[in-house]
Design a protein around this motif. Structure first.
Motif, short mmCIF file in Angstrom:
data_model
loop_
_atom_site.label_atom_id
_atom_site.label_comp_id
_atom_site.label_asym_id
_atom_site.label_seq_id
_atom_site.Cartn_x
_atom_site.Cartn_y
_atom_site.Cartn_z
N ILE A 119 73.99 32.52 5.96
CA ILE A 119 74.52 31.95 7.19
C ILE A 119 73.84 32.62 8.39
CG2 ILE A 119 76.60 31.84 8.63
CD1 ILE A 119 78.15 31.55 5.90
N GLY A 120 73.65 33.93 8.30
CA GLY A 120 72.91 34.62 9.37
C GLY A 120 71.49 34.12 9.51
N ASP A 121 70.81 33.94 8.37
CA ASP A 121 69.46 33.38 8.40
C ASP A 121 69.45 32.00 9.03
OD1 ASP A 121 67.93 35.42 7.31
OD2 ASP A 121 68.10 34.69 5.25
N GLY A 122 70.39 31.15 8.57
CA GLY A 122 70.43 29.78 9.07
C GLY A 122 70.62 29.72 10.57
N ARG A 123 71.47 30.59 11.08
CA ARG A 123 71.71 30.59 12.52
C ARG A 123 70.47 31.10 13.27
NH1 ARG A 123 78.04 32.14 11.72
NH2 ARG A 123 78.77 29.98 11.79
N TRP A 124 69.77 32.06 12.67
CA TRP A 124 68.52 32.54 13.29
C TRP A 124 67.52 31.38 13.40
CZ3 TRP A 124 63.34 32.77 12.24
CH2 TRP A 124 62.56 33.69 12.95
N PHE A 125 67.37 30.62 12.33
CA PHE A 125 66.44 29.49 12.34
C PHE A 125 66.83 28.44 13.38
CE2 PHE A 125 65.52 30.82 7.85
CZ PHE A 125 64.16 31.07 8.02
N ILE A 126 68.10 28.08 13.40
CA ILE A 126 68.54 27.01 14.30
C ILE A 126 68.46 27.45 15.76
CG2 ILE A 126 70.55 25.66 15.01
CD1 ILE A 126 71.30 25.50 12.02
N GLU A 127 68.82 28.70 16.03
CA GLU A 127 68.74 29.20 17.41
C GLU A 127 67.30 29.23 17.89
OE1 GLU A 127 70.75 32.92 17.05
OE2 GLU A 127 72.73 31.97 16.84
N HIS A 128 66.39 29.71 17.03
CA HIS A 128 64.98 29.76 17.42
C HIS A 128 64.41 28.36 17.59
CE1 HIS A 128 65.15 34.04 16.63
NE2 HIS A 128 63.88 34.16 16.98
N ALA A 129 64.72 27.48 16.66
CA ALA A 129 64.18 26.13 16.72
C ALA A 129 64.72 25.37 17.94
CB ALA A 129 64.51 25.37 15.44
N SER A 130 66.01 25.52 18.23
CA SER A 130 66.60 24.82 19.36
C SER A 130 65.99 25.29 20.68
CB SER A 130 68.12 25.03 19.37
OG SER A 130 68.71 24.50 18.21
N ARG A 131 65.80 26.59 20.79
CA ARG A 131 65.19 27.13 22.02
C ARG A 131 63.75 26.62 22.18
NH1 ARG A 131 66.67 31.92 21.28
NH2 ARG A 131 64.83 32.74 20.20
N TYR A 132 63.00 26.66 21.09
CA TYR A 132 61.61 26.22 21.13
C TYR A 132 61.52 24.72 21.44
CZ TYR A 132 56.74 25.58 19.64
OH TYR A 132 55.40 25.28 19.60
N ALA A 133 62.44 23.94 20.85
CA ALA A 133 62.42 22.49 21.07
C ALA A 133 62.72 22.12 22.51
CB ALA A 133 63.44 21.81 20.14
N CYS A 134 63.43 22.97 23.23
CA CYS A 134 63.69 22.72 24.65
C CYS A 134 62.50 23.13 25.52
CB CYS A 134 64.94 23.49 25.10
SG CYS A 134 66.48 22.86 24.40
N GLU A 135 61.72 24.09 25.04
CA GLU A 135 60.61 24.62 25.84
C GLU A 135 59.29 23.92 25.57
OE1 GLU A 135 60.62 28.67 24.63
OE2 GLU A 135 62.42 29.22 25.79
N ARG A 136 59.08 23.48 24.36
CA ARG A 136 57.80 22.90 23.96
C ARG A 136 57.68 21.46 24.47
NH1 ARG A 136 52.48 23.28 22.75
NH2 ARG A 136 51.87 22.17 20.83
#
Length: 385
Positions: free
Chosen positions: A252-269
């Protein structure tokens, strides 16, 4: 369920410590295939690894729920709880089935960090997860048990002082049930290695210290036996339920790390003059992974509550591990796809975490065996093996 304020305090405490060991720390360790000694020492000194040791032995006396939060937060911060989780679940066997003398001798030293109990020797090359067929034997000779056999995929042996060992004390042809006749021993690795125990490291795709063990007439004192002779398989199951619940929390910790990073990147890219997160082809996989993680989280809490109440948490622990491992892997794929080519670059840490979370589709119990467990133990279907 834990009090929300207590939960937040644990999260903030672990997060504060993890901030001293940023992504670059883990990235460098991964490149060098090195063990995070500084991180493990810091977690020990802060008392996090003694969370489940009773207060009378120098620990915090917390439950599986609190322990799961600790490991979840380490992974959510970009670390790897696989380097410390052994201390959490291996201790259960000693705590629940050890003699008063054993607990009084070992638990305070584990709580202080003087000793580490990070390793458990169960899996064998020819039996895998068919534990009842294990071939490692422990034969009583005078005032010693003599151990012969082989183990494989045994983690953290080189960074632990003690190891929980499962061996057969009664031959299979002399027991009524195949799960009988196995016993648990506490092995002093410093005394054992080079004196009947040899360790062969296994190179692998994840920076996860694991080994093959060879026992050649290793002698253990009689008081290394934990609990009653022949009851080891039953003892180990309780610890394995805790292990599966804790692994679920890590996923669950891994999954949240992935989603948080991906969501942030998807807003910036920005591609084609718009953030890629505006595209449903990017949004939907991340949203789906988040939904599945939230469902897995609920099952994690159910398993923790049952375990901490002393109930049979077998079904919930297995289902929590299944759901969380699946959700974290889907989150990893969605994250990598969101980053595109940059996800393969070491500097973004996606590929490192991608490899780490893939492990939990296989270990500590494969998804197929969990499905068999649920089919047979929950749904009442005929045994398939």
């Amino acid at each position: 369920m834990l009090d929300p304020e207590d939960m937040q305090a644990i999260r903030e405490g672990v997060r504060d410590l993890c901030s001293q060991y940023p992504d670059a720390y883990w990235r460098e360790l991964d490149a060098e295939k090195a063990f995070p000694e500084a991180f493990v020492a810091a977690m020990t000194e802060a008392g996090w690894l003694a969370a489940m040791i009773p207060e009378e032995y120098g620990g915090s006396g917390l439950g599986l729920a609190e322990a799961s939060l600790i490991l979840e937060e380490v992974n959510r911060c970009g670390g790897n709880s696989g380097t410390i989780h052994g201390q959490m679940y291996n201790m259960f066997t000693l705590l629940r089935h050890g003699s008063e003398a054993q607990k009084a001798h070992f638990l305070p030293r584990l709580a202080s960090g003087e000793l580490r109990l990070q390793s458990m020797g169960v899996t064998e090359p020819t039996t895998g997860t068919d534990t009842t067929q294990l071939k490692t034997t422990a034969v009583k000779r005078g005032d010693k048990y003599v151990i012969n056999g082989q183990k494989v995929w045994i983690s953290r042996v080189q960074h632990s002082d003690l190891m929980i060992l499962l061996a057969r004390t009664t031959p299979r042809n002399q027991v009524t049930k195949k799960s009988e006749g196995m016993s648990i021993f506490l092995v002093d690795l410093h005394q054992a290695i080079g004196h009947g125990l040899s360790v062969q490291p296994i190179a692998n795709m994840v920076n996860h210290e694991t080994n093959e063990l060879f026992f050649d007439n290793l002698e253990l004192p009689l008081d290394s036996l934990i609990g009653e002779e022949g009851m080891g398989f039953k003892y180990i199951l309780a610890g394995l339920n805790a292990e599966r619940t804790l692994i679920a929390a890590e996923c669950i910790g891994d999954g949240r790390w992935f989603i948080e990073h991906a969501s942030r990147y998807a807003c910036e890219r920005v591609v084609f003059d718009r953030p890629i997160g505006q595209n449903q082809g990017v949004q939907f996989p991340l949203a789906e992974a988040h939904i599945e993680l939230e469902a897995a989280d609920l099952m994690r809490w159910r398993a923790c509550e049952q375990y901490d109440r002393g109930e049979d948490a077998g079904a919930s622990a297995n289902m929590a591990k299944y759901l969380a491992a699946k959700a974290s892997w889907e989150a990893a794929n969605a994250c990598l796809q969101t980053y595109g080519g940059f996800g393969f670059a070491n500097e973004y840490d996606i590929e490192r975490k991608f490899r780490e979370t893939r492990l939990y589709q296989v270990a500590p119990i494969s998804t197929n065996l969990i499905l068999s467990y649920v089919a047979e133990r929950v749904l009442g279907l005929p045994r398939s093996f």
